[in-house]
Structure formats: C-alpha cells, structure tokens
Scaffold this motif. Structure first.
Motif, PDB file in Angstrom:
ATOM      1  N   LEU A  94      42.307  36.197  42.028  1.00  0.00           N
ATOM      2  CA  LEU A  94      43.685  35.330  41.610  1.00  0.00           C
ATOM      3  C   LEU A  94      44.720  35.971  42.695  1.00  0.00           C
ATOM      4  CD1 LEU A  94      44.780  34.168  38.433  1.00  0.00           C
ATOM      5  CD2 LEU A  94      46.534  35.456  39.609  1.00  0.00           C
ATOM      6  N   ILE A  95      44.698  37.455  42.935  1.00  0.00           N
ATOM      7  CA  ILE A  95      45.660  37.945  43.486  1.00  0.00           C
ATOM      8  C   ILE A  95      45.770  37.299  45.108  1.00  0.00           C
ATOM      9  CG2 ILE A  95      46.379  40.108  44.900  1.00  0.00           C
ATOM     10  CD1 ILE A  95      45.257  41.269  41.987  1.00  0.00           C
ATOM     11  N   VAL A  96      44.419  37.208  45.912  1.00  0.00           N
ATOM     12  CA  VAL A  96      44.252  36.544  46.851  1.00  0.00           C
ATOM     13  C   VAL A  96      44.687  35.258  47.105  1.00  0.00           C
ATOM     14  CG1 VAL A  96      42.790  35.839  48.653  1.00  0.00           C
ATOM     15  CG2 VAL A  96      42.537  38.130  47.674  1.00  0.00           C
ATOM     16  N   LYS A  97      44.426  34.464  45.996  1.00  0.00           N
ATOM     17  CA  LYS A  97      45.087  33.087  45.797  1.00  0.00           C
ATOM     18  C   LYS A  97      46.594  33.047  45.893  1.00  0.00           C
ATOM     19  CE  LYS A  97      44.186  28.643  43.498  1.00  0.00           C
ATOM     20  NZ  LYS A  97      44.408  27.975  44.784  1.00  0.00           N
ATOM     21  N   ARG A  98      47.148  33.780  44.878  1.00  0.00           N
ATOM     22  CA  ARG A  98      48.396  33.763  44.876  1.00  0.00           C
ATOM     23  C   ARG A  98      49.338  34.078  45.929  1.00  0.00           C
ATOM     24  NH1 ARG A  98      50.413  33.929  38.997  1.00  0.00           N
ATOM     25  NH2 ARG A  98      49.021  32.220  38.330  1.00  0.00           N
ATOM     26  N   ALA A  99      48.734  35.064  46.604  1.00  0.00           N
ATOM     27  CA  ALA A  99      49.235  35.506  48.015  1.00  0.00           C
ATOM     28  C   ALA A  99      49.340  34.528  49.061  1.00  0.00           C
ATOM     29  CB  ALA A  99      48.597  36.787  48.473  1.00  0.00           C
ATOM     30  N   LEU A 122      31.829  49.900  38.632  1.00  0.00           N
ATOM     31  CA  LEU A 122      32.929  49.324  38.196  1.00  0.00           C
ATOM     32  C   LEU A 122      33.587  48.333  39.277  1.00  0.00           C
ATOM     33  CD1 LEU A 122      34.617  52.277  36.389  1.00  0.00           C
ATOM     34  CD2 LEU A 122      33.258  50.357  35.509  1.00  0.00           C
ATOM     35  N   GLY A 123      33.461  48.582  40.534  1.00  0.00           N
ATOM     36  CA  GLY A 123      34.009  47.839  41.580  1.00  0.00           C
ATOM     37  C   GLY A 123      35.489  48.319  41.569  1.00  0.00           C
ATOM     38  N   SER A 124      36.024  47.658  42.461  1.00  0.00           N
ATOM     39  CA  SER A 124      37.610  48.069  42.644  1.00  0.00           C
ATOM     40  C   SER A 124      38.395  46.806  43.217  1.00  0.00           C
ATOM     41  CB  SER A 124      37.502  49.197  43.772  1.00  0.00           C
ATOM     42  OG  SER A 124      39.068  49.177  44.261  1.00  0.00           O
ATOM     43  N   VAL A 125      39.074  46.564  42.386  1.00  0.00           N
ATOM     44  CA  VAL A 125      39.994  45.174  42.607  1.00  0.00           C
ATOM     45  C   VAL A 125      40.659  45.338  44.075  1.00  0.00           C
ATOM     46  CG1 VAL A 125      42.104  43.914  41.770  1.00  0.00           C
ATOM     47  CG2 VAL A 125      40.351  44.724  40.270  1.00  0.00           C
ATOM     48  N   ALA A 126      41.142  46.587  44.450  1.00  0.00           N
ATOM     49  CA  ALA A 126      41.731  46.901  45.533  1.00  0.00           C
ATOM     50  C   ALA A 126      40.969  46.362  46.641  1.00  0.00           C
ATOM     51  CB  ALA A 126      42.522  48.167  45.530  1.00  0.00           C
ATOM     52  N   GLU A 127      39.572  47.106  46.402  1.00  0.00           N
ATOM     53  CA  GLU A 127      38.558  46.844  47.662  1.00  0.00           C
ATOM     54  C   GLU A 127      38.480  45.500  47.785  1.00  0.00           C
ATOM     55  OE1 GLU A 127      34.228  48.338  48.951  1.00  0.00           O
ATOM     56  OE2 GLU A 127      35.162  49.226  47.116  1.00  0.00           O
ATOM     57  N   LYS A 128      38.242  44.743  46.765  1.00  0.00           N
ATOM     58  CA  LYS A 128      37.806  43.346  46.897  1.00  0.00           C
ATOM     59  C   LYS A 128      38.979  42.448  47.408  1.00  0.00           C
ATOM     60  CE  LYS A 128      34.755  43.478  43.075  1.00  0.00           C
ATOM     61  NZ  LYS A 128      34.380  43.299  41.701  1.00  0.00           N
ATOM     62  N   VAL A 129      40.251  43.008  47.336  1.00  0.00           N
ATOM     63  CA  VAL A 129      41.298  42.201  47.807  1.00  0.00           C
ATOM     64  C   VAL A 129      41.332  42.408  49.115  1.00  0.00           C
ATOM     65  CG1 VAL A 129      43.916  42.153  47.851  1.00  0.00           C
ATOM     66  CG2 VAL A 129      42.798  42.134  45.558  1.00  0.00           C
ATOM     67  N   VAL A 130      41.050  43.507  49.626  1.00  0.00           N
ATOM     68  CA  VAL A 130      41.256  44.093  50.976  1.00  0.00           C
ATOM     69  C   VAL A 130      40.039  43.194  51.849  1.00  0.00           C
ATOM     70  CG1 VAL A 130      40.617  45.647  52.688  1.00  0.00           C
ATOM     71  CG2 VAL A 130      42.116  46.122  50.658  1.00  0.00           C
ATOM     72  N   ARG A 131      38.910  43.157  51.136  1.00  0.00           N
ATOM     73  CA  ARG A 131      37.898  42.155  51.722  1.00  0.00           C
ATOM     74  C   ARG A 131      38.178  41.009  51.833  1.00  0.00           C
ATOM     75  NH1 ARG A 131      33.034  42.945  49.096  1.00  0.00           N
ATOM     76  NH2 ARG A 131      33.771  44.356  47.513  1.00  0.00           N
ATOM     77  N   ARG A 132      38.745  40.178  51.005  1.00  0.00           N
ATOM     78  CA  ARG A 132      39.010  38.795  50.665  1.00  0.00           C
ATOM     79  C   ARG A 132      40.288  38.284  51.186  1.00  0.00           C
ATOM     80  NH1 ARG A 132      36.179  39.012  45.201  1.00  0.00           N
ATOM     81  NH2 ARG A 132      34.109  38.384  45.671  1.00  0.00           N
TER      82      ARG A 132
END
Length: 141
Positions: A94-99, A122-132
């Motif tokens: 959602l963060i990537v889509k909104r951006a 747990l994964g990382s939201v920040a890491e996933k945002v960076v990748r996507r």
C-alpha cells in the motif's frame, strides 16, 4: 530536493524519527503521513496489497486516527503542517502504491532495526518498500 514526501507512520519511535527527519531535512516539502492497518490473511484483496479504507466505527480506525493525530501534533510542534492518509492492506504494497499513484518523489520510512533471525522471520516493511518502490526511499535508522 523532493517536493512531495510520503512518510509511513505506525506509532513507533522509528516512524516518529522518520517524520522528524523528513520535516527537518526537507522543510519546504509537502509531507503526507500514511498509516496502514495490516489486512488479515482472510481479507479479500490482501494479496493485491489494499483492501480499502477502515470502517469509521472499528477499533482499527480509532487507533489509526490516534496515530495520525499524534503525527499531526508532532509536526505542528515543529512548525509544520502535514497531510494524513490511512488505509488497510499489506503495508509495504500500500505504501508503494500510494507513493506511485500520488506522484510522491520520495518515501521516508523508519527501520525497526531488526537483524538476524527476527528480520528473516518477521520481514521488514522498510526492506520490502525499498525493494518494490520505483520512488526513491530513504530509510531512517
């Protein structure tokens, strides 16, 4: 210098650090704080990243509003007015889509600083945002 910045907030110290960094480093930018209520595994649309807004009468809406109000107050204490948004879905998507949909020029996100097994499990939201993200992402640690 970016003119439009998206800052995900979740009520944590790290997201507050990211908001503070965005305000101090980019004082002339338009900043939007976004809070995402994570969709449950049974939510329709969870795979796409967004299931819609949060019903006004839900506990999640109330908590989301508290987080966003805290972000608005935090910014106001620093002489800045910010916009706020909320949504329900997979936070990273959602963060990537909104951006991308909102023509933001940068995402400033806080890192929870997990490492080792915790990060893997747990994964990382920040890491996933960076990748996507196709939008530049600045991670505040």
């Amino acid at each position: 210098m970016p003119e439009r910045i998206l800052v995900p907030v979740d009520g944590s110290n790290r997201s507050e650090d990211a908001l503070e960094y965005a305000i101090e480093t980019f004082p002339d930018a338009s900043i939007t704080a976004v809070h995402v209520v994570e969709a449950g595994h049974g939510d329709i649309g969870a795979f796409s990243g967004m299931t819609g807004d949060i019903p006004d009468d839900s506990p999640e809406h109330e908590r989301s509003e508290e987080i966003l109000e805290s972000a608005r107050q935090f910014a106001a204490e620093r002489g800045t007015e910010i916009e706020t948004e909320r949504g329900r879905g997979r936070p990273d998507r959602l963060i990537v889509k909104r951006a991308e949909d909102g023509d933001y020029e940068m995402i400033v996100v806080g890192s929870h600083g997990r490492n080792g097994v915790a990060r893997v499990l747990l994964g990382s939201v920040a890491e996933k945002v960076v990748r996507r993200s196709s939008v530049p992402v600045l991670v505040v640690r």
